[in-house]
Design a protein around this motif. Sequence first.
Motif, mmCIF file in Angstrom:
data_model
loop_
_atom_site.group_PDB
_atom_site.id
_atom_site.type_symbol
_atom_site.label_atom_id
_atom_site.label_comp_id
_atom_site.label_asym_id
_atom_site.label_seq_id
_atom_site.Cartn_x
_atom_site.Cartn_y
_atom_site.Cartn_z
ATOM 1 N N SER A 51 1.512 7.601 23.290
ATOM 2 C CA SER A 51 0.766 6.681 22.422
ATOM 3 C C SER A 51 1.534 5.377 22.225
ATOM 4 C CB SER A 51 0.500 7.338 21.069
ATOM 5 O OG SER A 51 1.704 7.824 20.494
ATOM 6 N N THR A 52 2.856 5.452 22.162
ATOM 7 C CA THR A 52 3.674 4.247 22.040
ATOM 8 C C THR A 52 3.496 3.345 23.253
ATOM 9 O OG1 THR A 52 5.327 5.442 20.730
ATOM 10 C CG2 THR A 52 6.019 3.380 21.752
ATOM 11 N N THR A 53 3.477 3.944 24.421
ATOM 12 C CA THR A 53 3.303 3.180 25.654
ATOM 13 C C THR A 53 1.958 2.463 25.671
ATOM 14 O OG1 THR A 53 4.698 4.757 26.857
ATOM 15 C CG2 THR A 53 3.281 3.309 28.169
ATOM 16 N N TRP A 54 0.914 3.182 25.276
ATOM 17 C CA TRP A 54 -0.425 2.582 25.283
ATOM 18 C C TRP A 54 -0.537 1.445 24.273
ATOM 19 C CZ3 TRP A 54 -3.613 2.633 29.049
ATOM 20 C CH2 TRP A 54 -3.690 3.726 29.912
ATOM 21 N N LEU A 55 0.037 1.622 23.105
ATOM 22 C CA LEU A 55 -0.004 0.557 22.103
ATOM 23 C C LEU A 55 0.779 -0.663 22.573
ATOM 24 C CD1 LEU A 55 0.417 2.619 18.807
ATOM 25 C CD2 LEU A 55 -1.641 1.478 19.617
ATOM 26 N N LEU A 56 1.878 -0.434 23.280
ATOM 27 C CA LEU A 56 2.646 -1.546 23.837
ATOM 28 C C LEU A 56 1.824 -2.290 24.888
ATOM 29 C CD1 LEU A 56 5.215 -3.198 24.301
ATOM 30 C CD2 LEU A 56 6.020 -1.372 25.827
ATOM 31 N N VAL A 57 1.136 -1.542 25.738
ATOM 32 C CA VAL A 57 0.298 -2.159 26.768
ATOM 33 C C VAL A 57 -0.811 -2.983 26.135
ATOM 34 C CG1 VAL A 57 -1.355 -1.673 28.622
ATOM 35 C CG2 VAL A 57 0.815 -0.436 28.533
ATOM 36 N N THR A 59 -0.818 -4.410 23.196
ATOM 37 C CA THR A 59 -0.221 -5.618 22.606
ATOM 38 C C THR A 59 0.062 -6.671 23.675
ATOM 39 O OG1 THR A 59 0.818 -4.261 20.872
ATOM 40 C CG2 THR A 59 1.680 -6.483 21.199
ATOM 41 N N LEU A 60 0.631 -6.258 24.792
ATOM 42 C CA LEU A 60 0.932 -7.197 25.876
ATOM 43 C C LEU A 60 -0.343 -7.811 26.446
ATOM 44 C CD1 LEU A 60 3.738 -5.215 27.758
ATOM 45 C CD2 LEU A 60 4.027 -7.273 26.379
ATOM 46 N N LEU A 61 -1.371 -6.994 26.619
ATOM 47 C CA LEU A 61 -2.632 -7.499 27.173
ATOM 48 C C LEU A 61 -3.294 -8.495 26.217
ATOM 49 C CD1 LEU A 61 -4.174 -4.306 28.817
ATOM 50 C CD2 LEU A 61 -3.168 -6.293 29.952
ATOM 51 N N MET A 62 -3.220 -8.216 24.916
ATOM 52 C CA MET A 62 -3.807 -9.144 23.946
ATOM 53 C C MET A 62 -3.121 -10.499 24.016
ATOM 54 S SD MET A 62 -4.792 -7.115 20.446
ATOM 55 C CE MET A 62 -3.096 -6.735 20.069
ATOM 56 N N TYR A 63 -1.797 -10.466 24.046
ATOM 57 C CA TYR A 63 -1.059 -11.725 24.109
ATOM 58 C C TYR A 63 -1.319 -12.457 25.424
ATOM 59 C CZ TYR A 63 1.765 -12.136 19.925
ATOM 60 O OH TYR A 63 2.172 -12.357 18.634
ATOM 61 N N LEU A 116 0.642 -2.760 15.951
ATOM 62 C CA LEU A 116 2.010 -2.370 15.628
ATOM 63 C C LEU A 116 2.081 -1.630 14.293
ATOM 64 C CD1 LEU A 116 3.843 -5.582 16.854
ATOM 65 C CD2 LEU A 116 3.716 -3.358 17.974
ATOM 66 N N GLY A 117 1.161 -1.933 13.379
ATOM 67 C CA GLY A 117 1.069 -1.141 12.161
ATOM 68 C C GLY A 117 0.699 0.290 12.487
ATOM 69 N N ALA A 118 -0.222 0.469 13.449
ATOM 70 C CA ALA A 118 -0.580 1.825 13.895
ATOM 71 C C ALA A 118 0.609 2.514 14.537
ATOM 72 C CB ALA A 118 -1.748 1.750 14.874
ATOM 73 N N VAL A 158 10.252 -2.445 17.617
ATOM 74 C CA VAL A 158 9.253 -3.490 17.391
ATOM 75 C C VAL A 158 9.891 -4.871 17.481
ATOM 76 C CG1 VAL A 158 7.561 -4.416 15.751
ATOM 77 C CG2 VAL A 158 7.810 -1.955 16.019
ATOM 78 N N SER A 159 11.149 -4.993 17.091
ATOM 79 C CA SER A 159 11.837 -6.279 17.221
ATOM 80 C C SER A 159 11.896 -6.704 18.682
ATOM 81 C CB SER A 159 13.250 -6.187 16.645
ATOM 82 O OG SER A 159 13.219 -5.941 15.257
ATOM 83 N N VAL A 160 12.249 -5.769 19.548
ATOM 84 C CA VAL A 160 12.303 -6.069 20.983
ATOM 85 C C VAL A 160 10.913 -6.416 21.505
ATOM 86 C CG1 VAL A 160 12.800 -5.121 23.269
ATOM 87 C CG2 VAL A 160 14.360 -4.675 21.364
ATOM 88 N N VAL A 161 9.919 -5.623 21.097
ATOM 89 C CA VAL A 161 8.543 -5.866 21.552
ATOM 90 C C VAL A 161 8.047 -7.223 21.072
ATOM 91 C CG1 VAL A 161 6.137 -5.112 21.299
ATOM 92 C CG2 VAL A 161 7.938 -3.431 21.738
#
Length: 300
Positions: A51-57, A59-63, A116-118, A158-161
């Motif tokens: 789930s962490t990986t998917w949320l990271l993906v 976030t990256l796609l949104m940006y 990121l809150g999720a 999250v700081s790194v992300v």
Amino acid sequence: MIRRPNSANLDTAVATYGDDADGFVVNSESTGVSFAGALRSELLKLLWLRSTTWLLVVTLLMYAGLTVLNGMTIGFMAEDRNVVDAAAGEGTGAMTTDVLVAEAPLMATYLAVIVLGALGVITITTEYASGSIRSSLAAVPRRGMLFAAKGLALTLYVSVVSVAVVLLSYVLTLPFAIFYDLVPSLADPDVLVLYLTHALSMVLCALIGFGAGAIFRSTAGGIVTVALLIFVLPLVLQIFAGLRPESHAIDAFIDAMPLMLMMEFVSVGADQGWAAGAGLVAWAAAAVIPGAVLTMRRDA
């Protein structure tokens, strides 16, 4: 109901094979799992959670998507460059065109804070849902240490992300900005503050989610609470403010909501920018501290 013993002074015991007839004996001098070990374990959990990986993906796609869309509007900014820069030079509070170019793709932050809150919520609720929290507590019986390790691991991750997505927005903006000669300079203090405040906002909103997850111990309940707090409640309050325009109390409450504080915090040249940042820190503390207290007092 079986109550857990007071674990304030508990630690992980280490068993070694003794020479006596009893076989294994407990090493009473062992200090158990260190905080560094607990932190390393929590970081690994975050890195390997699907789930962490998917949320990271996401976030990256949104940006990336919003950066490309905003890149197409840089031409309009170039047309108004002289007017905008003149207004900024007169001290009217307007931002220069270069700063506007840097800010445009960062609008994705307002969507990223929910994602990121999720992530903050599932950092702690996933183990309660699966029952693996018992294994974690067996390895790190000091609940305060375990909670702090989870919180710090989330903060580091999250700081790194957040830094990565902010830099991603800058890199993806460059082709458009170079074409129109509107490249934001990383040496510009306004640009640096802009990137820093957006990154900090994402970290603080993730901690709000972390605290909500610790309080509710439910992924759905924590995520719904974060969404209500950040987006839904301010909209509802604005509707009430429209119905009662003379109510200054409602206006003050709206201004104190996380979304409004974040908008003020990330605004370059805002008079109350750092005060708004302190307000976001207060919201994060208001979620994390009760979550820590409940984690140490409730059964697993």
